[in-house]
Design an enzyme around this catalytic site. Structure first.
Site: not given
Ligand code: SF4
Length: 362
Positions: A33, A116, A134
């Site tokens: 991520e 996020y 996102d």
């Protein structure tokens, strides 16, 4: 059928198989991520695989020297991500017994994890029902539900977060979040959403009203600042000079050649006659090569970059005092911005420079 049901059905057929998905390894999910925050999946994949091979656990990452982490990040850009990842790994080892915190709230406390990424890790790794929103998710929600708030404003972010919390599948938050991200990346794309075969057609506000290209509402364009960089590769008896970038600016903690930044574009012929240039390298020198101008676009800055090779006939005090003297062929052992790394590689291949007279080299 409900939005989330349609989405999961679509995902079971079209979802992307990615190595960090459903791997059950929170550390891998976290690293992926962070890499994907400003990098496309296709570009980030190799970096991810190399990174977790080099640093297979949180402990290994925490124990590694920052230099090694930065080196493995070279080419990905946005180096703050690598520094934060390293800092967060040390925090996890010291404060959480080497286990990644398993809640959204705790994950948000780690350096470099915003809403996020914290939502993605919390839902993908620990199945916590929190949104991971996102750009893809903003787009899908705005179009399907007809949300006109701009995702660029605080109120807009809040509205999207609330909506996403309401429509998500609370039993399968990990699948829902992955599905909506993939749906935005593959089906409901920014320029040309593939509406004809889309399973959302029956509920989609944008499709019904022909508003696909108007949603989500665009935030105001951010101003991009132009900057003009002149890197001087001064050569003296097989050596050159470099410095470590300090301060709050791009490329923090990376090495560079002596840099003179000008407020506006200055032609090379004028630049090499300037006071700043002569203060740095003196007047007893020969400019042997000047590169073409390279353009590099960052999120809020547009860089225009030239490299100059200068053969010194005497050693100027400014270089001796303020810069580190290193062998020319040893520069590639230092972590440098990708622009300089590319330049070094191209220079070695003889591709980069034209003569200072403006005539192209053979
Ligand atoms: S119908 Fe078109 S705009 Fe609506 S969700 Fe599907 S692809 Fe996106």
């Amino acid at each position: 059928m409900l939005f989330s049901e349609l989405l999961l059905e679509w995902f079971s057929v079209h979802g992307r198989q990615l190595p960090w998905r459903n791997c059950g390894n929170p550390y891998h999910i976290w690293v992926s991520e962070v890499i994907l925050q400003q990098t496309r999946v296709s570009q980030g994949m190799d970096y991810f695989l190399r990174f977790v091979e080099q640093f297979p656990t949180v402990e290994a990452l925490a124990a590694a020297p920052l230099d090694a982490v930065m080196k493995s990040w070279q080419g990905l850009g946005y180096y703050t991500r690598a520094r934060n990842l390293h800092k967060a790994a040390q925090l996890i080892v010291n404060d959480y017994g080497g286990e990644l915190p398993n809640s959204y709230k705790e994950l948000l406390k780690l350096p470099g994890l915003g809403p996020y990424a914290a939502g993605a890790v919390a839902s993908f790794a620990f199945h916590e029902p929190v949104p991971a929103i996102d750009g893809n998710v903003y787009r899908v929600l705005a179009r399907v539900f007809g949300v006109f708030d701009s995702p660029g404003t605080g109120a807009g972010k809040k509205a999207f977060y609330t909506l996403c919390s309401e429509v998500m599948d609370h039993e399968n938050p990990h699948l829902f979040n992955q599905a909506i991200i993939d749906f935005g990346a593959l089906q409901c794309t920014p320029g040309r959403p593939d509406c004809a075969p889309c399973p959302m057609r029956g509920l989609c506000y944008a499709e019904a009203n022909g508003l696909q290209t108007s949603l989500p509402t665009k935030e105001r364009e951010l101003k991009v600042r132009p900057r003009y960089f002149h890197f001087i590769m001064a050569r003296w008896r097989g050596d050159t000079f470099i410095e470590l970038r300090q301060g709050k600016d791009i490329w923090h903690s990376l090495y560079q050649f002596p840099l003179i930044e000008t407020k506006e574009r200055v032609e090379p012929e004028d630049f090499t006659q300037s006071e700043e240039f002569q203060e740095l390298v003196g007047i007893d020198c020969t400019v042997t090569h000047i590169s073409e101008e390279k353009r590099q676009l960052l999120s809020h800055q547009e860089l225009f970059i030239r490299f100059y090779i200068v053969e010194l006939h005497t050693l100027p005090y400014a270089l001796l005092q303020d810069y580190q003297r290193v062998p020319i062929d040893g520069v590639d052992g230092y972590q440098v911005p990708i622009t300089i790394a590319n330049y070094l590689a191209a220079e070695e291949a003889g591709e980069y420079f034209r003569c200072s007279s403006g005539k192209m080299e053979d």
